[in-house]
Design an enzyme around this catalytic site. Structure first.
Site, PDB file in Angstrom:
ATOM      1  N   ASP A  70       0.840  -1.201   0.000  1.00  0.00           N
ATOM      2  CA  ASP A  70       0.000   0.000   0.000  1.00  0.00           C
ATOM      3  C   ASP A  70       0.873   1.249   0.000  1.00  0.00           C
ATOM      4  OD1 ASP A  70       1.135  -0.079   2.475  1.00  0.00           O
ATOM      5  OD2 ASP A  70      -0.723   0.136   3.606  1.00  0.00           O
ATOM      6  N   CYS A 121       5.165  -0.337   1.748  1.00  0.00           N
ATOM      7  CA  CYS A 121       5.757  -1.671   1.925  1.00  0.00           C
ATOM      8  C   CYS A 121       7.263  -1.622   2.211  1.00  0.00           C
ATOM      9  CB  CYS A 121       5.423  -2.588   0.761  1.00  0.00           C
ATOM     10  SG  CYS A 121       6.116  -2.059  -0.791  1.00  0.00           S
ATOM     11  N   HIS A 134       7.610  -3.122  -4.930  1.00  0.00           N
ATOM     12  CA  HIS A 134       7.023  -3.848  -3.799  1.00  0.00           C
ATOM     13  C   HIS A 134       8.091  -4.726  -3.146  1.00  0.00           C
ATOM     14  CE1 HIS A 134       4.032  -5.654  -1.259  1.00  0.00           C
ATOM     15  NE2 HIS A 134       4.606  -6.817  -1.502  1.00  0.00           N
TER      16      HIS A 134
END
Length: 275
Positions: free
Chosen positions: A49, A52, A262
């Site tokens: 979100d 991370c 991510h």
């Protein structure tokens, strides 16, 4: 409700699930995961979100913390918001995730609370001797959304403080790490005020950490962040260190990324690696 840090799963099992095809990318990812699996047995997925990088780094740091870092022990640590505000009026434009639009003048107390919370959680977790108990305490902390996001606000503020220190050091002719030049060479962050307005204020809202900001996070925490960058497998950037010339006494945390956006975390070092 989403878990912030998912339960652990066998690394190769995870890889087989995620990368089935025979495309060059899938093959490279599998090779990358195989290399990570030489060192670590499991992976834990991190909720994505835009926080991370913070979540993965802080979770790893707390999971293995055995003492409070010296910068967290200093007397004036919690005075940072007041001290910085008295010097830099533009910090009033700081954006809090929970309270967008609230003026910094009113929220310096809140940032102070977040810094106190960071110190308290770090101290409590580092004092737990039993590894299982320590893990449970970390899992519990990262299930408490309000506390978790408060800690990220604290980290962002520490990054701002570090950026100001580096910027001033460079301006006064002292040596600074190379990433600091790169950080302030960007059109969007030629000084700490711009860095705050165009980058730090947006982390968690509309974007995550860029590469150069990973260096800043590492410096703010005085941790070396080691990242397996799977899409760079078989190049010399496969394992990247932030900073690339770390201080010897900085602890090390390890993350995994497939795309530099991510981050997940590898856990359970294989026995032979530990020896």
């Amino acid at each position: 409700y989403k878990l912030s840090v998912s339960p652990e799963m066998d690394i190769m099992e995870y890889c087989r699930k995620e990368w089935r095809g025979n495309t060059p990318v899938a093959k490279r990812m599998r090779k990358g995961y195989e290399a990570v699996a030489q060192k670590f047995a499991s992976i834990r997925r991190i909720r994505g979100d835009n926080y991370c990088a913070f979540r993965a780094t802080l979770f790893q740091a707390l999971s293995q913390a055995t003492q409070l870092p010296s910068w967290l022990q200093s007397e004036d640590f919690t005075m940072l918001p007041e001290n910085l505000l008295s010097e830099y009026d533009w910090i009033k434009q700081w954006q809090l995730k929970q309270k967008p639009g609230k003026k910094m003048g009113e929220i310096s107390d809140e940032i102070k609370e977040y810094l106190i919370l960071l110190r308290k959680k770090w101290k409590n977790i580092s004092e737990i001797k039993d590894p299982l108990e320590k893990q449970e305490a970390c899992d519990k902390l990262f299930k408490n959304e309000e506390e978790e996001y408060s800690l990220y606000e604290a980290l962002k503020f520490l990054m701002l403080n570090t950026a100001i220190e580096l910027y001033n050091a460079d301006k006064s002719g002292r040596r600074v790490p190379v990433f600091s030049w790169l950080l302030f060479a960007r059109d969007t962050s030629s000084n700490p005020c711009q860095l705050m307005q165009n980058h730090l204020n947006h982390i968690g809202h509309s974007g995550g950490l860029e590469q150069v900001e990973m260096f800043l996070l590492a410096y703010a925490l005085q941790y070396t962040i080691q990242v397996y960058r799977l899409y760079k497998y078989s190049t010399d950037e496969f394992i990247t260190l932030y900073p690339n010339d770390p201080e010897e006494d900085w602890p090390l945390v390890t993350l995994i990324t497939e795309d530099d956006r991510h981050y997940n975390i590898p856990v359970r070092m294989c026995q032979e690696t530990m020896l």
